[in-house]
Design a protein around this motif. Structure first.
Motif, PDB file in Angstrom:
ATOM      1  N   GLY A  66       0.836  -1.193   0.000  1.00 17.64           N
ATOM      2  CA  GLY A  66       0.000   0.000   0.000  1.00 17.64           C
ATOM      3  C   GLY A  66       0.871   1.243   0.000  1.00 17.64           C
ATOM      4  N   ALA A  67       0.284   2.358  -0.443  1.00 20.41           N
ATOM      5  CA  ALA A  67       0.993   3.640  -0.352  1.00 20.41           C
ATOM      6  C   ALA A  67       1.293   3.946   1.112  1.00 20.41           C
ATOM      7  CB  ALA A  67       0.158   4.753  -0.978  1.00 20.41           C
ATOM      8  N   ASP A  68       0.458   3.437   2.008  1.00 15.84           N
ATOM      9  CA  ASP A  68       0.675   3.664   3.444  1.00 15.84           C
ATOM     10  C   ASP A  68       2.083   3.224   3.875  1.00 15.84           C
ATOM     11  OD1 ASP A  68      -1.870   4.657   3.676  1.00 15.84           O
ATOM     12  OD2 ASP A  68      -2.697   2.921   4.731  1.00 15.84           O
ATOM     13  N   ASN A  89      -7.035  15.847  -3.204  1.00 18.09           N
ATOM     14  CA  ASN A  89      -6.973  15.739  -1.747  1.00 18.09           C
ATOM     15  C   ASN A  89      -8.119  14.888  -1.208  1.00 18.09           C
ATOM     16  OD1 ASN A  89      -5.946  16.405   0.858  1.00 18.09           O
ATOM     17  ND2 ASN A  89      -7.579  17.919   1.108  1.00 18.09           N
ATOM     18  N   ASN A  90      -7.791  14.030  -0.271  1.00 21.91           N
ATOM     19  CA  ASN A  90      -8.782  13.315   0.515  1.00 21.91           C
ATOM     20  C   ASN A  90      -8.898  14.059   1.839  1.00 21.91           C
ATOM     21  OD1 ASN A  90     -10.317  11.462   1.874  1.00 21.91           O
ATOM     22  ND2 ASN A  90      -8.820   9.825   1.849  1.00 21.91           N
ATOM     23  N   PRO A  91     -10.037  14.597   2.219  1.00 17.37           N
ATOM     24  CA  PRO A  91     -11.377  14.316   1.722  1.00 17.37           C
ATOM     25  C   PRO A  91     -11.997  15.372   0.811  1.00 17.37           C
ATOM     26  CG  PRO A  91     -11.565  15.388   3.838  1.00 17.37           C
ATOM     27  CD  PRO A  91     -10.099  15.346   3.494  1.00 17.37           C
ATOM     28  N   VAL A 136       4.003  14.031  -2.949  1.00 22.22           N
ATOM     29  CA  VAL A 136       2.629  14.227  -3.412  1.00 22.22           C
ATOM     30  C   VAL A 136       1.945  12.862  -3.504  1.00 22.22           C
ATOM     31  CG1 VAL A 136       1.133  15.220  -5.182  1.00 22.22           C
ATOM     32  CG2 VAL A 136       3.370  16.248  -4.738  1.00 22.22           C
ATOM     33  N   ASP A 137       0.914  12.699  -2.700  1.00 22.53           N
ATOM     34  CA  ASP A 137       0.146  11.450  -2.660  1.00 22.53           C
ATOM     35  C   ASP A 137      -0.947  11.538  -3.722  1.00 22.53           C
ATOM     36  OD1 ASP A 137      -1.617   9.381  -2.075  1.00 22.53           O
ATOM     37  OD2 ASP A 137      -1.576   9.713   0.098  1.00 22.53           O
ATOM     38  N   GLU A 138      -0.809  10.725  -4.769  1.00 23.18           N
ATOM     39  CA  GLU A 138      -1.760  10.738  -5.887  1.00 23.18           C
ATOM     40  C   GLU A 138      -2.653   9.493  -5.884  1.00 23.18           C
ATOM     41  OE1 GLU A 138       0.389  13.538  -9.253  1.00 23.18           O
ATOM     42  OE2 GLU A 138       0.443  11.368  -9.572  1.00 23.18           O
ATOM     43  N   ALA A 139      -3.129   9.111  -4.709  1.00 24.44           N
ATOM     44  CA  ALA A 139      -3.944   7.883  -4.598  1.00 24.44           C
ATOM     45  C   ALA A 139      -5.159   7.906  -5.533  1.00 24.44           C
ATOM     46  CB  ALA A 139      -4.390   7.692  -3.147  1.00 24.44           C
ATOM     47  N   TYR A 140      -5.668   9.119  -5.847  1.00 24.65           N
ATOM     48  CA  TYR A 140      -6.895   9.220  -6.649  1.00 24.65           C
ATOM     49  C   TYR A 140      -6.670   9.804  -8.041  1.00 24.65           C
ATOM     50  CZ  TYR A 140      -8.896   8.331  -2.125  1.00 24.65           C
ATOM     51  OH  TYR A 140      -9.195   7.753  -0.923  1.00 24.65           O
ATOM     52  N   ILE A 141      -5.412   9.877  -8.479  1.00 25.82           N
ATOM     53  CA  ILE A 141      -5.119  10.624  -9.703  1.00 25.82           C
ATOM     54  C   ILE A 141      -5.789  10.016 -10.933  1.00 25.82           C
ATOM     55  CG2 ILE A 141      -2.940   9.480 -10.373  1.00 25.82           C
ATOM     56  CD1 ILE A 141      -3.567  13.266 -10.323  1.00 25.82           C
ATOM     57  N   ARG A 198       1.594   6.483  -5.371  1.00 24.23           N
ATOM     58  CA  ARG A 198       0.420   5.982  -6.089  1.00 24.23           C
ATOM     59  C   ARG A 198      -0.021   4.660  -5.456  1.00 24.23           C
ATOM     60  NH1 ARG A 198       1.056   8.430 -11.474  1.00 24.23           N
ATOM     61  NH2 ARG A 198      -0.722   7.219 -12.136  1.00 24.23           N
ATOM     62  N   THR A 199      -1.209   4.218  -5.800  1.00 27.83           N
ATOM     63  CA  THR A 199      -1.714   2.970  -5.244  1.00 27.83           C
ATOM     64  C   THR A 199      -2.649   2.282  -6.227  1.00 27.83           C
ATOM     65  OG1 THR A 199      -3.004   1.989  -3.444  1.00 27.83           O
ATOM     66  CG2 THR A 199      -3.600   4.217  -4.071  1.00 27.83           C
ATOM     67  N   LEU A 200      -2.776   0.977  -6.092  1.00 28.56           N
ATOM     68  CA  LEU A 200      -3.775   0.246  -6.881  1.00 28.56           C
ATOM     69  C   LEU A 200      -5.036  -0.005  -6.051  1.00 28.56           C
ATOM     70  CD1 LEU A 200      -0.879  -0.608  -8.279  1.00 28.56           C
ATOM     71  CD2 LEU A 200      -2.411  -2.042  -9.619  1.00 28.56           C
ATOM     72  N   SER A 201      -5.058   0.548  -4.824  1.00 32.04           N
ATOM     73  CA  SER A 201      -6.191   0.286  -3.921  1.00 32.04           C
ATOM     74  C   SER A 201      -7.507   0.791  -4.484  1.00 32.04           C
ATOM     75  CB  SER A 201      -5.962   0.975  -2.573  1.00 32.04           C
ATOM     76  OG  SER A 201      -4.962   0.310  -1.858  1.00 32.04           O
ATOM     77  N   LYS A 202      -7.510   1.986  -5.052  1.00 35.02           N
ATOM     78  CA  LYS A 202      -8.767   2.633  -5.394  1.00 35.02           C
ATOM     79  C   LYS A 202      -9.150   2.331  -6.841  1.00 35.02           C
ATOM     80  CE  LYS A 202      -8.351   4.160  -1.196  1.00 35.02           C
ATOM     81  NZ  LYS A 202      -7.466   5.182  -0.766  1.00 35.02           N
ATOM     82  N   TRP A 203      -8.372   2.785  -7.827  1.00 36.40           N
ATOM     83  CA  TRP A 203      -8.804   2.640  -9.223  1.00 36.40           C
ATOM     84  C   TRP A 203      -8.805   1.179  -9.671  1.00 36.40           C
ATOM     85  CZ3 TRP A 203      -5.806   0.671 -13.227  1.00 36.40           C
ATOM     86  CH2 TRP A 203      -4.443   0.526 -12.961  1.00 36.40           C
ATOM     87  N   LEU A 229      -5.637  -6.096  -0.867  1.00 36.70           N
ATOM     88  CA  LEU A 229      -4.395  -6.840  -1.104  1.00 36.70           C
ATOM     89  C   LEU A 229      -3.155  -6.042  -0.720  1.00 36.70           C
ATOM     90  CD1 LEU A 229      -5.140  -8.749  -4.415  1.00 36.70           C
ATOM     91  CD2 LEU A 229      -4.690  -9.734  -2.180  1.00 36.70           C
ATOM     92  N   ARG A 230      -3.293  -4.733  -0.549  1.00 39.58           N
ATOM     93  CA  ARG A 230      -2.207  -3.849  -0.143  1.00 39.58           C
ATOM     94  C   ARG A 230      -1.090  -3.772  -1.171  1.00 39.58           C
ATOM     95  NH1 ARG A 230      -4.065  -1.045   1.341  1.00 39.58           N
ATOM     96  NH2 ARG A 230      -2.611  -0.067   2.767  1.00 39.58           N
ATOM     97  N   ILE A 231      -1.276  -2.943  -2.165  1.00 42.99           N
ATOM     98  CA  ILE A 231      -0.211  -2.736  -3.143  1.00 42.99           C
ATOM     99  C   ILE A 231      -0.207  -1.288  -3.639  1.00 42.99           C
ATOM    100  CG2 ILE A 231      -1.651  -3.829  -4.987  1.00 42.99           C
ATOM    101  CD1 ILE A 231       2.167  -3.903  -4.902  1.00 42.99           C
TER     102      ILE A 231
HETATM  103  C1  LIG Z   1      -6.764   5.354   0.407  1.00 41.81           C
HETATM  104  C2  LIG Z   1      -5.604   6.280   0.463  1.00 41.81           C
HETATM  105  C3  LIG Z   1      -4.302   5.815   0.540  1.00 41.81           C
HETATM  106  C4  LIG Z   1      -4.058   4.390   0.868  1.00 41.81           C
HETATM  107  O1  LIG Z   1      -3.361   3.759  -0.072  1.00 41.81           O
HETATM  108  P1  LIG Z   1      -2.997   2.245   0.186  1.00 41.81           P
HETATM  109  O2  LIG Z   1      -2.226   1.972  -1.045  1.00 41.81           O
HETATM  110  O3  LIG Z   1      -4.266   1.490   0.299  1.00 41.81           O
HETATM  111  O4  LIG Z   1      -2.165   2.182   1.423  1.00 41.81           O
HETATM  112  C5  LIG Z   1      -3.247   6.692   0.452  1.00 41.81           C
HETATM  113  N1  LIG Z   1      -3.478   7.996   0.366  1.00 41.81           N
HETATM  114  C6  LIG Z   1      -4.716   8.488   0.328  1.00 41.81           C
HETATM  115  C7  LIG Z   1      -4.923   9.939   0.219  1.00 41.81           C
HETATM  116  C8  LIG Z   1      -5.812   7.645   0.402  1.00 41.81           C
HETATM  117  O5  LIG Z   1      -7.046   8.148   0.443  1.00 41.81           O
END
Ligand SMILES: *Cc1c(COP(=O)(O)O)cnc(C)c1O
Length: 367
Positions: free
Chosen positions: A95-97, A169-171, A193-198, A220-225, A231-233
């Motif tokens: 995960g990006a976490d 930005n979240n939220p 820069v956290d682009e989790a939703y880009i 970046r993350t594969l969690s959302k899109w 699975l945490r990646i």
């Molecule tokens: C959901 C979210 C993450 C989490 O990403 P993971 O890859 O699931 O750890 C990271 N940053 C933001 C802003 C999110 O909303």
């Protein structure tokens, strides 16, 4: 808990516990609704789930008894094709976490300052003290844009090493203007820069800038899109000079074989997943339009797969409870700048139909 023999860190002993979102089962039991009938719109997960090819591949997952490739080599090649950033500058994480933690481990010596721009993703300020960083908050403006001048001052005043930004930005769902990022990149600090939703946004990824700037990191993350949250990646795009040091501190087997395979199969099924992303964007647009027409909701414009709303004329907690009684779970905040705010994720078309039906009932004051 702490005694002479068992001496855990005093700061952790006195820390208050992090409250993750309530599990579906607990919610369902509390509401007396079957878990399958709940509509979960509180965590920006992908309601369509992963690509069916991922489910097929994982059902036949080979080599679970063997440790994963510590370099995630094949996955990084595919991510290089996807992002245009060479594999040598990509690092994968659980995960990006995990990458947020890794960055803090790499940069922070006790007492170092990181700049956080609330209201934003809580994980940055949650992780900071665990790695002995001091998070200095530079609040976003009322429209949630970042205050560049205030960030510049704070970086100088505290010799801050890191500025952590979230875009979209979240939220709040807004993208940070690229001129703002460009101005911050001139600072003597590393900009994360956290682009989790880009993938849900129109343009705006900074991936093309990674490599041009020695102080820009993109997460970046594969969690959302891609629908792989469980699975945490995730992955980071890093300046070349940081890579040898990141490899030294990364846990060798941080990305498990299932996550690695699922991510690779997703990237090979990219057109299918992009179509689902477009569907989610259409559902988000439906939400934005419908919310704006309701007297008790004021939506903020979003470039992500969720919409933040200011609730007007009834308490946000009350609104959240009315949704919950109808089996719909939304995210409610009680934080500075997010007073009376509710964040609702884009669901499937059927879930959005149901949500809008419930909202019409609430508008008639029948709930
Ligand atoms: C959901 C979210 C993450 C989490 O990403 P993971 O890859 O699931 O750890 C990271 N940053 C933001 C802003 C999110 O909303």
């Amino acid at each position: 808990m702490t005694n002479e023999k068992v001496r855990i860190r005093r700061d952790i002993a006195s820390m208050s516990a992090y409250t993750p979102t309530t599990s579906l089962d607990v919610f369902a039991e509390r509401l007396g609704i079957a878990p399958g009938n709940l509509i979960k719109l509180d965590a920006n997960e992908n309601p369509f789930g992963p690509s069916p090819k991922v489910i097929e591949a994982l059902a036949a997952l080979p080599n679970m008894q063997v440790y994963p490739d510590p370099e995630s080599g094949r996955l990084r090649e595919l991510l290089a094709d996807y992002t245009g950033v060479p594999a040598e500058r990509i690092l994968c994480g659980a995960g990006a976490d995990e990458l947020i933690e890794l960055i803090l481990q790499l940069f922070i010596e006790p007492g170092d300052v990181i700049i956080n721009t609330p209201p934003t993703f809580a994980m940055y300020s949650f992780n900071a003290p665990l790695y002995h960083a001091r998070a200095v908050d530079v609040y976003r403006r009322a429209d949630f844009s970042i205050d560049v001048a205030a960030i510049q001052q704070a970086v100088e005043r505290h010799s801050a090493k890191l500025v952590i930004l979230c875009s979209p930005n979240n939220p709040s769902g807004d993208l940070i203007a690229s001129e703002d990022i460009q101005a911050l990149l001139e600072l003597p600090a590393t900009i994360v820069v956290d682009e989790a939703y880009i993938e849900f946004a129109e343009g705006g990824s900074l991936e093309r800038w990674v490599g041009e700037y020695p102080n820009l990191i993109v997460l970046r993350t594969l969690s959302k899109w891609a629908g792989l949250a469980g699975l945490r990646i995730g992955y980071g795009l890093f300046p070349r000079a940081l890579m040898p040091h990141l490899w030294k501190i990364k846990q060798p087997y941080n990305v498990n074989v299932a996550a690695d395979l699922a991510a690779r199969v997703s990237l090979l099924d990219i057109e299918f997943l992009r179509e689902r992303v477009r569907q989610l964007v259409r559902q988000r647009q439906r939400l934005e339009v419908a919310f704006a027409e309701l007297p008790f909701l004021a939506p903020y414009p979003s470039q992500a797969n969720f919409v933040l709303n200011r609730v007007d004329g009834m308490s946000a907690a009350d609104f959240r409870d009315r949704l919950a009684r109808a089996g719909i779970i939304a995210r409610y905040y009680q934080k500075p700048r997010l007073e009376d705010c509710i964040r609702i994720s884009a669901g499937t078309p059927a879930q959005v139909d149901r949500l809008l039906e419930v909202l019409r009932t609430i508008a008639k004051n029948e709930f």
